[in-house]
Write a protein that holds these residues in place. Structure first.
Motif, PDB file in Angstrom:
ATOM      1  N   GLY A 398      -0.304   0.458   0.113  1.00 53.33           N
ATOM      2  CA  GLY A 398       0.194   1.912   0.376  1.00 53.33           C
ATOM      3  C   GLY A 398       0.954   2.303   1.768  1.00 53.33           C
ATOM      4  O   GLY A 398       1.147   1.473   2.441  1.00 53.33           O
ATOM      5  N   GLY A 399       1.449   3.369   1.921  1.00 53.27           N
ATOM      6  CA  GLY A 399       2.252   3.642   2.847  1.00 53.27           C
ATOM      7  C   GLY A 399       3.008   5.100   2.750  1.00 53.27           C
ATOM      8  O   GLY A 399       2.704   5.631   1.548  1.00 53.27           O
ATOM      9  N   CYS A 426      -1.065   2.197  -4.542  1.00 58.71           N
ATOM     10  CA  CYS A 426      -0.444   3.442  -4.241  1.00 58.71           C
ATOM     11  C   CYS A 426       1.009   3.645  -4.140  1.00 58.71           C
ATOM     12  O   CYS A 426       1.494   3.774  -5.227  1.00 58.71           O
ATOM     13  CB  CYS A 426      -1.311   3.734  -3.059  1.00 58.71           C
ATOM     14  SG  CYS A 426      -1.644   5.477  -2.876  1.00 58.71           S
ATOM     15  N   LEU A 427       1.511   3.451  -2.990  1.00 63.88           N
ATOM     16  CA  LEU A 427       3.009   3.657  -2.830  1.00 63.88           C
ATOM     17  C   LEU A 427       3.681   2.397  -3.506  1.00 63.88           C
ATOM     18  O   LEU A 427       4.527   2.481  -4.127  1.00 63.88           O
ATOM     19  CB  LEU A 427       3.420   3.504  -1.393  1.00 63.88           C
ATOM     20  CG  LEU A 427       4.751   3.628  -0.957  1.00 63.88           C
ATOM     21  CD1 LEU A 427       5.096   5.006  -1.326  1.00 63.88           C
ATOM     22  CD2 LEU A 427       5.210   3.078   0.357  1.00 63.88           C
ATOM     23  N   GLN A 430       3.914   3.369  -6.976  1.00 64.84           N
ATOM     24  CA  GLN A 430       4.966   4.517  -7.214  1.00 64.84           C
ATOM     25  C   GLN A 430       6.372   3.861  -7.025  1.00 64.84           C
ATOM     26  O   GLN A 430       7.240   4.042  -8.086  1.00 64.84           O
ATOM     27  CB  GLN A 430       4.865   5.689  -6.109  1.00 64.84           C
ATOM     28  CG  GLN A 430       3.845   6.276  -6.296  1.00 64.84           C
ATOM     29  CD  GLN A 430       3.274   7.170  -5.031  1.00 64.84           C
ATOM     30  OE1 GLN A 430       4.270   7.090  -3.956  1.00 64.84           O
ATOM     31  NE2 GLN A 430       2.333   8.109  -5.237  1.00 64.84           N
ATOM     32  N   GLU A 450       8.942  12.534  -1.998  1.00 61.73           N
ATOM     33  CA  GLU A 450       8.725  12.144  -0.958  1.00 61.73           C
ATOM     34  C   GLU A 450       9.759  11.592  -0.098  1.00 61.73           C
ATOM     35  O   GLU A 450       9.764  11.776   1.079  1.00 61.73           O
ATOM     36  CB  GLU A 450       7.566  11.209  -0.976  1.00 61.73           C
ATOM     37  CG  GLU A 450       6.972  10.899   0.567  1.00 61.73           C
ATOM     38  CD  GLU A 450       5.904  10.110   0.696  1.00 61.73           C
ATOM     39  OE1 GLU A 450       5.686   9.310  -0.354  1.00 61.73           O
ATOM     40  OE2 GLU A 450       5.281   9.747   1.574  1.00 61.73           O
ATOM     41  N   ARG A 506      -5.930   8.104  -2.342  1.00 58.84           N
ATOM     42  CA  ARG A 506      -5.620   8.545  -1.052  1.00 58.84           C
ATOM     43  C   ARG A 506      -4.205   8.996  -1.159  1.00 58.84           C
ATOM     44  O   ARG A 506      -3.279   8.313  -0.841  1.00 58.84           O
ATOM     45  CB  ARG A 506      -5.777   7.821   0.147  1.00 58.84           C
ATOM     46  CG  ARG A 506      -5.544   8.593   1.511  1.00 58.84           C
ATOM     47  CD  ARG A 506      -5.814   7.748   2.641  1.00 58.84           C
ATOM     48  NE  ARG A 506      -5.738   8.474   3.996  1.00 58.84           N
ATOM     49  CZ  ARG A 506      -4.858   8.187   4.768  1.00 58.84           C
ATOM     50  NH1 ARG A 506      -4.045   7.046   4.562  1.00 58.84           N
ATOM     51  NH2 ARG A 506      -4.636   8.693   6.231  1.00 58.84           N
ATOM     52  N   HIS A 507      -3.744  10.096  -1.814  1.00 59.50           N
ATOM     53  CA  HIS A 507      -2.383  10.326  -2.209  1.00 59.50           C
ATOM     54  C   HIS A 507      -1.977  11.875  -2.332  1.00 59.50           C
ATOM     55  O   HIS A 507      -2.864  12.510  -2.745  1.00 59.50           O
ATOM     56  CB  HIS A 507      -1.673   9.482  -3.420  1.00 59.50           C
ATOM     57  CG  HIS A 507      -2.427   9.738  -4.674  1.00 59.50           C
ATOM     58  ND1 HIS A 507      -1.655  10.209  -5.677  1.00 59.50           N
ATOM     59  CD2 HIS A 507      -3.630   9.946  -5.110  1.00 59.50           C
ATOM     60  CE1 HIS A 507      -2.532  10.456  -6.552  1.00 59.50           C
ATOM     61  NE2 HIS A 507      -3.809  10.303  -6.321  1.00 59.50           N
ATOM     62  N   ARG A 508      -0.604  12.076  -2.093  1.00 60.03           N
ATOM     63  CA  ARG A 508      -0.263  13.409  -2.521  1.00 60.03           C
ATOM     64  C   ARG A 508       0.784  13.523  -3.535  1.00 60.03           C
ATOM     65  O   ARG A 508       1.102  14.485  -4.139  1.00 60.03           O
ATOM     66  CB  ARG A 508       0.594  13.819  -1.361  1.00 60.03           C
ATOM     67  CG  ARG A 508      -0.237  14.408  -0.091  1.00 60.03           C
ATOM     68  CD  ARG A 508       0.742  15.285   0.728  1.00 60.03           C
ATOM     69  NE  ARG A 508      -0.364  15.443   2.039  1.00 60.03           N
ATOM     70  CZ  ARG A 508      -0.551  14.930   2.950  1.00 60.03           C
ATOM     71  NH1 ARG A 508       0.255  13.776   3.105  1.00 60.03           N
ATOM     72  NH2 ARG A 508      -1.196  14.983   3.940  1.00 60.03           N
ATOM     73  N   TYR A 509       1.174  12.387  -3.885  1.00 60.64           N
ATOM     74  CA  TYR A 509       2.306  12.185  -5.046  1.00 60.64           C
ATOM     75  C   TYR A 509       1.764  11.507  -6.113  1.00 60.64           C
ATOM     76  O   TYR A 509       0.817  10.673  -6.137  1.00 60.64           O
ATOM     77  CB  TYR A 509       3.507  11.471  -4.578  1.00 60.64           C
ATOM     78  CG  TYR A 509       4.314  12.170  -3.401  1.00 60.64           C
ATOM     79  CD1 TYR A 509       5.423  13.292  -3.617  1.00 60.64           C
ATOM     80  CD2 TYR A 509       3.842  12.238  -2.341  1.00 60.64           C
ATOM     81  CE1 TYR A 509       5.844  14.104  -2.695  1.00 60.64           C
ATOM     82  CE2 TYR A 509       4.144  13.113  -1.185  1.00 60.64           C
ATOM     83  CZ  TYR A 509       5.343  13.879  -1.267  1.00 60.64           C
ATOM     84  OH  TYR A 509       6.085  14.663  -0.411  1.00 60.64           O
ATOM     85  N   HIS A 553      -6.742   2.402  -4.399  1.00 60.86           N
ATOM     86  CA  HIS A 553      -6.635   1.437  -3.524  1.00 60.86           C
ATOM     87  C   HIS A 553      -7.942   0.644  -3.901  1.00 60.86           C
ATOM     88  O   HIS A 553      -9.037   0.717  -3.250  1.00 60.86           O
ATOM     89  CB  HIS A 553      -6.995   2.062  -1.995  1.00 60.86           C
ATOM     90  CG  HIS A 553      -5.592   2.797  -1.794  1.00 60.86           C
ATOM     91  ND1 HIS A 553      -4.933   2.471  -0.878  1.00 60.86           N
ATOM     92  CD2 HIS A 553      -5.631   4.181  -1.761  1.00 60.86           C
ATOM     93  CE1 HIS A 553      -3.911   3.206  -0.683  1.00 60.86           C
ATOM     94  NE2 HIS A 553      -4.162   4.319  -1.355  1.00 60.86           N
TER      95      HIS A 553
HETATM   96  N1  GLN Z   1       2.865   8.357   0.232  1.00 62.33           N
HETATM   97  C1  GLN Z   1       2.406   8.292  -1.253  1.00 62.33           C
HETATM   98  C2  GLN Z   1       1.614   9.521  -1.580  1.00 62.33           C
HETATM   99  O1  GLN Z   1       1.160  10.296  -0.781  1.00 62.33           O
HETATM  100  C3  GLN Z   1       1.589   7.043  -1.253  1.00 62.33           C
HETATM  101  C4  GLN Z   1       0.388   7.336  -0.482  1.00 62.33           C
HETATM  102  C5  GLN Z   1      -0.445   5.767  -0.265  1.00 62.33           C
HETATM  103  O2  GLN Z   1       0.184   4.919  -0.525  1.00 62.33           O
HETATM  104  N2  GLN Z   1      -1.651   5.942   0.428  1.00 62.33           N
HETATM  105  O3  GLN Z   1       1.444   9.531  -2.828  1.00 62.33           O
END
Ligand code: GLN
Length: 605
Positions: A398-399, A426-427, A430, A450, A506-509, A553
């Protein structure tokens, strides 16, 4: 008419409870939740001296485990000194990873240590910051909670701390509450916590609280001997605050010598048999045995006078199960290297859950997992093979933000095209979608808004619910959600053909639902989705030895005795690739073997 604030002096508990709300002319202000029974819960309070980063959370969770094994109900709580309301806005490279609980609380990584060690789901009741405490006090003040009184650190702020501990004790019906105070004795930020604990012990009475001081024994190479002066000074500082430790645990690189323990014993005013060595260990999962051998568990049980509550038959069984697990540590028969695309600095703490999940999977498969950190800012399609030449599997964790993302996409492509086992978290999920869209669907302008708000094909876009949110902090899509698993897919097999699993987010996208069809047509399989929304949450590439991504996660819910199937799958596939001649089991067979260890996706009660 009796005034509400006039307690019957004979009953001190009632006295304390009844003055909780107003301008009583008494110094006994201490809010107590209604129905609280003094004496039911005991408290173990863990504080650090000399320096931070000694492993208070590890110590506390190991001790809690030893008591839990004996049939006692334990409830940990971490008290943080900082003013942030939660850990969500903290940089993981400064403070360690942000651990997300099932109820969506973003908290300190120590909560992860407790969840793993105790195999217990925690909630926001197990985590407090100074920010939360002050905010509650100020809220109460504005709502007339302390009418007529000047609101003070003592008794109001300390009262709020005690209230939380007692509430936790009541709500969890705990025999023992483990209170870990963040930071080091002497810090301005946590001084009121220590004062609150002194008051708690006074109010709860003898044998209600056990104070543990974690300290550090120096071992300067030039001297070749262990030095206890810093520890002595730290203990003295604690005692100046009115707290006499009952137990002292000495952190040190090597086992602490009898002589150093004697010195600590004398200066700390603690009998030698209650001064323990907690030296470095190859795995944190070996520490419960170290503490148990020293007799720490029974010292604490005796101090708290709860001998009559323990069940040694339960302990025999639980300890046996635990030893079956720890006996496998260090007896690995093979080694795998997993490349993790993360920054180099303080990686151990920033990716703590991933490293733990890999360790759990490795122990289950008798494989030593070596992480290799891959800085992706300079990785391209052309040089990916060089950067990834000696890894057996790859994780893109994630990131947030754009830095290094093109390099991550290049790593994903290399893994997909060369049959290198891949797990995207997560990231990383994506990035896998973007890579697939670009290279398999012909959408060369595919990206995430993003990273590139004006990209031609925003396959990853901000969640509709996130568009309305302003400000940062506690407002991502957070916490545990059920994920619907598509039958007859890799995910379905990994999860033991279960139709639904719970994972933490835990994400926004997310993947823009308009692109799902084109991606699926090109062969990508979305094997997990939200039950009631078009949000896709697990992906896989059929025909690849192991190519799995998830918007969740899974590392957050991997437990030592229940390694997470996605990590088991990755490690098994990586071992199979490295030891091709050994004909090792494929990831699904390996997972089925682990399932006999009893993996069930953790759920909150
Ligand atoms: N930045 C990406 C999002 O907000 C992934 C978040 C994450 O890896 N925790 O969706």
């Amino acid at each position: 008419m009796t005034r509400r604030n006039e307690p019957k002096p004979s009953d001190s508990r009632e006295l304390l409870a009844s003055v909780s709300d107003a301008s009583a002319d008494t110094e006994y202000f201490s809010p107590i939740p209604a129905g609280y029974r003094k004496g039911k819960a005991r408290y173990v309070i863990v504080m650090g001296t000399v320096m931070s980063g000694l492993g208070k959370g590890i110590f506390s969770s190991c001790l809690a485990k030893l008591l839990q094994d004996k049939g006692l109900k334990v409830a940990p709580i971490k008290l943080e000194g900082y003013l942030n309301i939660d850990s969500g806005t903290l940089n993981p490279f400064r403070h360690g990873e942000v651990f997300v609980l099932d109820d969506g609380m973003e908290c300190d990584m120590d909560l992860g240590t407790y969840e793993r060690m105790l195999d217990q789901d925690l909630s926001r009741a197990n985590f407090a910051t100074s920010g939360q405490i002050y905010s509650d006090v100020l809220h109460k003040e504005r709502h007339g909670g302390y009418l007529g009184r000047d609101v003070q650190m003592i008794p109001h702020v300390t009262g709020e701390v005690k209230l939380r501990l007692r509430r936790l004790a009541m709500e969890t019906d705990a025999d023992v509450v483990f209170v870990e105070i963040g930071g080091t004795v002497g810090d301005l930020e946590n001084a009121f916590y220590i004062e609150a604990m002194r008051e708690l012990a006074y109010e709860e009475g003898p044998h209600s609280c056990c104070f543990v001081a974690l300290t550090y024994i120096l071992e300067p190479r030039t001297l070749g001997e262990q030095k206890s002066k810093a520890a002595q000074l730290g203990l003295k500082q604690l005692m100046q605050l009115g707290v006499q430790p009952d137990i002292i645990a000495c952190r040190c690189e090597h086992p602490v010598s009898e002589q150093a323990r004697q010195k600590v014993s004398v200066y700390g005013n603690v009998p030698l048999e209650r001064v323990f060595s907690m030296h470095d260990s190859a795995s944190i999962y070996m520490i419960p045995a170290m503490l148990r051998e020293g007799g720490l568990d029974f010292e604490v049980i005796r101090l708290l006078r709860i001998e009559d509550r323990i069940d040694l038959r339960v302990e025999r069984q639980e300890w046996g199960r635990w030893c079956d697990f720890t006996d496998r540590i260090g007896k690995e028969v093979r080694e795998v290297t997993i490349g993790i695309t993360g920054k180099y600095t303080s990686v151990r703490d920033s990716y703590a859950s991933i490293l733990n999940a890999l360790e759990h999977a490795g122990i289950a498969l008798q494989a030593k997992v070596r992480p290799k950190w891959i800085e992706t800012t300079h990785v391209t399609d052309r040089n990916a093979a060089v950067h990834l030449k000696d890894v057996d599997g790859i994780i893109v964790p994630g990131g947030f933000g754009i830095r290094g993302t093109e390099g991550k996409i290049a790593c994903v492509r290399y893994a997909r095209e060369n049959g290198v086992p891949y797990l995207g978290l997560c990231l990383g999920f994506q990035m896998a979608v973007i890579e697939y869209a670009r290279n398999m669907c012909g959408l060369s302008g595919a990206s995430s808004t993003e990273l590139d708000p004006g990209c031609a094909d925003p396959v990853i876009d901000i969640l509709p619910e996130q568009k309305r949110i302003e400000g940062l902090g506690g407002n991502m899509r957070l916490g545990g959600r059920d994920v619907e698993i598509k039958p007859n897919t890799m995910a379905w097999e990994l999860f033991g053909r279960s139709g639904s699993v719970r994972m933490r987010f835990r994400h926004r996208y997310e993947v823009d639902p308009r692109y799902i069809e084109v991606l699926e047509k090109a062969g990508l399989v979305f094997s997990g989705k939200a039950p009631d929304q078009p949000i896709v949450q697990i992906l896989e590439v059929p025909g690849h030895p192991f190519f799995v991504g998830t918007q969740a996660h899974p590392c957050l819910t991997s437990r030592p005795l229940r390694p997470h199937p996605m990590f088991v799958g990755l490690v098994a596939a990586s071992a199979r690739r490295r030891y091709a001649e050994d004909d090792l089991p494929d990831p699904l067979t390996a997972c089925r073997a682990c399932a006999s260890n009893g993996y069930t996706p953790p759920r909150t009660v």
